[in-house]
Motif scaffolding. Sequence first.
Motif, mmCIF file in Angstrom:
data_model
loop_
_atom_site.group_PDB
_atom_site.id
_atom_site.type_symbol
_atom_site.label_atom_id
_atom_site.label_comp_id
_atom_site.label_asym_id
_atom_site.label_seq_id
_atom_site.Cartn_x
_atom_site.Cartn_y
_atom_site.Cartn_z
ATOM 1 N N PRO A 1 12.942 3.374 -1.925
ATOM 2 C CA PRO A 1 11.492 3.091 -1.648
ATOM 3 C C PRO A 1 11.299 1.471 -2.021
ATOM 4 O O PRO A 1 11.746 1.025 -3.099
ATOM 5 C CB PRO A 1 10.699 3.854 -2.352
ATOM 6 C CG PRO A 1 11.816 4.351 -3.731
ATOM 7 C CD PRO A 1 13.138 4.431 -2.834
ATOM 8 N N VAL A 2 10.558 0.697 -1.240
ATOM 9 C CA VAL A 2 10.318 -0.595 -1.471
ATOM 10 C C VAL A 2 8.615 -0.534 -1.199
ATOM 11 O O VAL A 2 8.449 -0.287 -0.081
ATOM 12 C CB VAL A 2 11.006 -1.574 -0.499
ATOM 13 C CG1 VAL A 2 10.474 -3.031 -0.981
ATOM 14 C CG2 VAL A 2 12.187 -1.517 -0.909
ATOM 15 N N SER B 1 0.760 -1.435 0.003
ATOM 16 C CA SER B 1 -0.067 0.091 0.153
ATOM 17 C C SER B 1 0.890 1.229 -0.095
ATOM 18 O O SER B 1 0.369 2.496 -0.403
ATOM 19 C CB SER B 1 -0.931 -0.124 1.079
ATOM 20 O OG SER B 1 -0.153 -0.075 2.532
ATOM 21 N N MET B 2 2.136 1.139 0.367
ATOM 22 C CA MET B 2 3.005 2.226 0.317
ATOM 23 C C MET B 2 3.365 2.994 -0.894
ATOM 24 O O MET B 2 3.846 4.119 -1.311
ATOM 25 C CB MET B 2 4.367 2.122 0.985
ATOM 26 C CG MET B 2 4.220 1.671 2.654
ATOM 27 S SD MET B 2 3.546 3.192 3.429
ATOM 28 C CE MET B 2 5.256 4.202 3.291
ATOM 29 N N GLN C 1 1.670 16.340 6.760
ATOM 30 C CA GLN C 1 2.158 16.940 5.320
ATOM 31 C C GLN C 1 3.725 16.364 5.392
ATOM 32 O O GLN C 1 4.274 16.152 6.272
ATOM 33 C CB GLN C 1 2.136 18.435 5.338
ATOM 34 C CG GLN C 1 0.338 18.741 5.399
ATOM 35 C CD GLN C 1 -0.190 18.219 4.173
ATOM 36 O OE1 GLN C 1 0.177 18.239 2.898
ATOM 37 N NE2 GLN C 1 -1.371 17.838 4.545
ATOM 38 N N VAL C 2 4.382 16.675 3.975
ATOM 39 C CA VAL C 2 5.662 16.221 4.026
ATOM 40 C C VAL C 2 6.320 17.271 4.927
ATOM 41 O O VAL C 2 7.593 16.724 5.473
ATOM 42 C CB VAL C 2 6.221 16.250 2.555
ATOM 43 C CG1 VAL C 2 7.747 16.258 2.370
ATOM 44 C CG2 VAL C 2 5.489 15.638 1.422
ATOM 45 N N ASN D 1 8.116 6.527 -1.941
ATOM 46 C CA ASN D 1 9.156 7.696 -2.304
ATOM 47 C C ASN D 1 9.566 8.596 -1.379
ATOM 48 O O ASN D 1 10.730 9.058 -1.015
ATOM 49 C CB ASN D 1 8.875 7.796 -3.803
ATOM 50 C CG ASN D 1 10.105 8.361 -4.632
ATOM 51 O OD1 ASN D 1 11.019 7.998 -4.634
ATOM 52 N ND2 ASN D 1 9.809 9.957 -4.897
ATOM 53 N N THR D 2 8.350 9.177 -0.892
ATOM 54 C CA THR D 2 8.359 10.361 -0.292
ATOM 55 C C THR D 2 9.141 10.128 1.224
ATOM 56 O O THR D 2 9.964 11.051 1.593
ATOM 57 C CB THR D 2 7.122 11.036 -0.022
ATOM 58 O OG1 THR D 2 6.565 11.249 -1.396
ATOM 59 C CG2 THR D 2 7.181 12.461 0.689
ATOM 60 N N LEU D 3 8.803 8.949 1.987
ATOM 61 C CA LEU D 3 9.464 8.536 3.045
ATOM 62 C C LEU D 3 10.906 8.285 2.802
ATOM 63 O O LEU D 3 11.614 8.851 3.648
ATOM 64 C CB LEU D 3 8.558 7.336 3.853
ATOM 65 C CG LEU D 3 7.110 7.849 4.518
ATOM 66 C CD1 LEU D 3 6.810 6.677 5.144
ATOM 67 C CD2 LEU D 3 7.371 8.877 5.493
#
Length: 289
Positions: free
Chosen positions: A129-130, A23-24, A259-260, A37-39
């Motif tokens: 990212p995975v 789900s990420m 938010q980011v 990707n953002t994390l």
Amino acid sequence: MYSAEINRKQPALLLILVDQSYSMSEPWGTSGQSKANTLALAVNRLLGNAVLQCSKGDNRVHDYFEVGVVGYGADITLALHGADPARPVLPIGEVARNPRRVDQVMRRMSDGAGGIMEVPMNAAVWIDPVTNGPTPMVEAFQTAEKVVSAWCHLHPTSFPPIVINLTDGVSTDGDPSAAAEAIRSVGTDDGQALLFNLHLSALAAGEVVFPSSAATLVDRHASHLFEMSSVLPAQMAEAASGLGYGITEGARGFLYNAQVTSVIDFLDIGTRAVTPTGLKELGGGDPTS
């Protein structure tokens, strides 16, 4: 409590747990990028800032921190290059020397004449990212507890470990409450380990940052993660307040639908273990400390 000095003889531990479930792969709000990707970008930025702040302005990186990144999805993995079951956390100097790669990215900067220009810059990448598999949060917390317990045994006088869990989902391997309590029950002479949680929800609800109760949380899973989160020590609460967040008594290290920019602040506050200015003040003082 939560006042031990951080130096190379008494390093601090930062352990980051990253949800890598399928789900990420979903978009994060209107950012145009996936949650994963953002994390990953946020965690890489945190590690890069930690390296810079521990460098004292030269090429030496002093080991004020030990760092670990645990990914959990189809498997439980140690995400930092060079980490293995015998060494799940690494000194920040070793992390600095061993990124997975260095990418060139474009950064917006002032052109000195009132305008903005894009400049190519090198950016170290420690994690990618995975997105694969379920969300085995219980197993991830159990893995973290083992790492934290072993580390505290070796560093009994250090600032307590900081564990930050980044997730968008519900645990698929049972209730993680007991495993979370096990993490928080471990500690050093300076206090119990701190467990902070960031929950990215698919619900159309507003951002909740460092709440002191679950009253504003409309998602029962978010309420559950809130209850598992540690109260911010005074210096971290002060750091969050200094960044403009409304902090009330009993505020916990918990974010919901963040938010980011809030995520980046959240990760930064997680490193502010000694003073409200955090790693910025660790760059001074005796170079042998």
